[in-house]
Design an enzyme around this catalytic site. Structure first.
Site, PDB file in Angstrom:
ATOM      1  N   ASP A 128      28.124  42.315  44.401  1.00 47.79           N
ATOM      2  CA  ASP A 128      28.352  43.619  43.770  1.00 47.79           C
ATOM      3  C   ASP A 128      29.846  43.916  43.853  1.00 47.79           C
ATOM      4  OD1 ASP A 128      28.330  46.167  42.799  1.00 47.79           O
ATOM      5  OD2 ASP A 128      27.454  47.074  44.589  1.00 47.79           O
ATOM      6  N   SER A 129      30.589  43.261  42.995  1.00 48.99           N
ATOM      7  CA  SER A 129      32.048  43.370  43.077  1.00 48.99           C
ATOM      8  C   SER A 129      32.592  44.294  41.992  1.00 48.99           C
ATOM      9  CB  SER A 129      32.664  41.986  42.900  1.00 48.99           C
ATOM     10  OG  SER A 129      32.379  41.538  41.598  1.00 48.99           O
ATOM     11  N   ASP A 133      32.254  43.561  52.759  1.00 51.84           N
ATOM     12  CA  ASP A 133      33.175  44.192  51.800  1.00 51.84           C
ATOM     13  C   ASP A 133      34.586  44.084  52.357  1.00 51.84           C
ATOM     14  OD1 ASP A 133      32.760  46.586  49.367  1.00 51.84           O
ATOM     15  OD2 ASP A 133      34.737  46.230  50.250  1.00 51.84           O
ATOM     16  N   ASP A 145      37.174  39.266  53.464  1.00 53.82           N
ATOM     17  CA  ASP A 145      37.161  38.704  52.115  1.00 53.82           C
ATOM     18  C   ASP A 145      35.876  37.887  51.900  1.00 53.82           C
ATOM     19  OD1 ASP A 145      37.798  37.579  49.718  1.00 53.82           O
ATOM     20  OD2 ASP A 145      39.218  36.135  50.545  1.00 53.82           O
TER      21      ASP A 145
HETATM   22  N1  AG3 Z   1      30.500  47.556  40.801  1.00 52.44           N
HETATM   23  C1  AG3 Z   1      30.687  47.113  39.461  1.00 52.44           C
HETATM   24  C2  AG3 Z   1      31.286  48.125  38.559  1.00 52.44           C
HETATM   25  C3  AG3 Z   1      31.812  47.527  37.339  1.00 52.44           C
HETATM   26  C4  AG3 Z   1      32.255  48.566  36.374  1.00 52.44           C
HETATM   27  N2  AG3 Z   1      33.111  47.994  35.405  1.00 52.44           N
HETATM   28  C5  AG3 Z   1      33.496  48.579  34.289  1.00 52.44           C
HETATM   29  N3  AG3 Z   1      32.993  49.732  33.941  1.00 52.44           N
HETATM   30  N4  AG3 Z   1      34.347  47.958  33.530  1.00 52.44           N
HETATM   31  C6  AG3 Z   1      29.828  48.756  41.015  1.00 52.44           C
HETATM   32  C7  AG3 Z   1      29.685  49.063  42.437  1.00 52.44           C
HETATM   33  C8  AG3 Z   1      28.484  49.846  42.676  1.00 52.44           C
HETATM   34  N5  AG3 Z   1      27.887  49.551  43.907  1.00 52.44           N
END
Ligand code: AG3
Length: 274
Positions: free
Chosen positions: A157-158, A108, A139
Site C-alpha cells: 500500500d504505497s 512503513d 524501507d
Molecule cells: N495509497 C495509494 C494512494 C494513491 C493515490 N494516487 C493518486 N491519486 N494519484 C493510499 C494509502 C491509503 N492507505
C-alpha cells in the site's frame, strides 16, 4: 461550500483532482515527504502526502477493503500477512478482520505518517494496538531482501510509484516479494488508474510476469482518486485469485464475494489495453 481548493499534484494524471478545503489541520515535512491533513466539507478529513491525496474519511473503506479482502479471501489460510507502506493503518484494520491472521507486520518508511494517523484518523489507526500487529519503520525494499518464505500474503500500500516508492514496482523488488512469500503466497499492490496511468500499469504488469506464474489485475472505483477504475495488481505463486475461497464473516461496507468476482470482470477490456 468553501472557495478554497486543494489541487492535487499527480505528475502523471492528465487531469487535476481537487477537494474543497474548510480547514487545514496539519502541515509538516517529515524526513521523507510533505504531510498535509485538511477537512473537506463533504468528505471528512483528507490525508495528503507529497501533494497527492491518499484517502478521505468518507470513501477510504473502498480502497482498504479491496486491497485487503481480495488477496486474503483468495488464500485458504492467511496466517501471516505483511503490509508495506500503509502507515495510516487502513489496510491493517481490514486485514485483522480475518480471524485466520495470527501475525500482521506493517513496514512503513515514515514514522510521521503513523503518528499523523493516530492523531487525526483514529478510525483507521484502530489496529495498531492489536496484539497480532508488529510495526517497523524502515524501507520496505530493504526489509523484503532479508525475509524468505515467511508470508502468506504481502500487500503493498504505497504512494504513487515515483520518488520514495519507485523501487517497490521493479522486477528486483518483485523477486524479493516472491522469495518472502511462502510456496502458495499472494502479492497485491496498488498500481494506479487504468485510464490515467496506463503506461505505469502496463510496466508493472510486465515486471510481475517476469517473476510470478499467476499475474492478474482487478479494479475498484475510488471517488477520492482521479482515474475511475483504480488498479490493484496481483502476483500469485499458486492460486487463482478471481474467486474467493473463503467467506469473510466480519462486516464490510462494499466488499462481498460477489464484489470480489465483479472486480475482475472487465478482463477482456484490461487485456486489450495492457
Ligand atoms: N495509497 C495509494 C494512494 C494513491 C493515490 N494516487 C493518486 N491519486 N494519484 C493510499 C494509502 C491509503 N492507505
Amino acid at each position: 461550500m468553501s472557495d478554497v481548493y486543494f489541487i492535487e499534484r499527480d505528475p502523471y494524471a492528465p487531469i487535476r483532482h481537487c477537494y474543497p478545503v474548510s480547514k487545514v489541520l496539519y502541515e509538516a515535512k517529515s524526513e521523507y515527504q510533505d504531510i498535509l491533513v485538511f477537512e473537506s466539507p463533504k468528505f471528512g478529513k483528507v490525508l495528503v502526502l507529497d501533494g497527492v491525496a491518499q484517502f478521505d474519511e468518507k470513501f477510504e473503506f473502498i480502497y482498504h477493503e479491496f486491497m485487503a479482502h481480495v488477496p486474503l479471501c483468495a488464500h485458504p489460510n492467511p496466517e501471516t500477512v505483511l503490509i508495506i507502506g500503509g502507515g495510516d493503518g487502513g489496510v491493517l484494520r481490514e486485514v485483522l478482520k480475518h480471524p485466520e491472521v495470527k501475525r500482521a507486520v506493517l513496514v512503513d518508511i515514515d514514522k510521521e505518517v503513523i503518528e499523523t494517523s493516530k492523531k487525526f484518523f483514529p478510525t483507521l489507526a484502530v489496529a495498531f494496538e492489536d496484539e497480532r500487529t508488529e510495526i517497523l519503520c524502515e524501507d520496505g525494499f530493504a526489509y523484503m531482501q532479508r525475509h524468505k518464505n515467511e508470508f502468506d500474503v504481502i500487500i503493498v500500500d504505497s504512494t504513487d510509484p515515483v520518488g520514495i516508492a519507485s523501487s517497490l514496482t521493479t522486477e528486483q523488488f518483485f523477486k524479493y516479494v516472491y522469495e518472502a512469500l511462502k510456496d502458495d503466497g499472494i502479492y497485491v499492490g496498488q498500481t494506479e488508474s487504468i485510464y490515467y496511468h496506463l503506461e505505469i500499469v502496463r510496466k508493472i504488469q510486465h515486471e510481475l510476469k517476469k517473476v510470478f506464474p499467476v499475474v492478474d489485475l482487478y479494479t475498484a472505483v475510488i471517488p477520492g482518486y482521479a482515474g475511475y477504475w483504480w488498479t490493484i495488481s496481483v502476483g500469485s505463486k499458486k492460486y487463482q485469485v478471481r474467486e474467493p475461497l473463503r467467506e469473510l464473516k466480519a462486516p464490510t461496507k462494499l466488499y462481498s464475494a460477489d464484489m470480489h468476482k465483479h472486480a475482475f470482470l472487465p478482463q477482456s477490456f484490461y487485456k486489450k489495453l495492457l
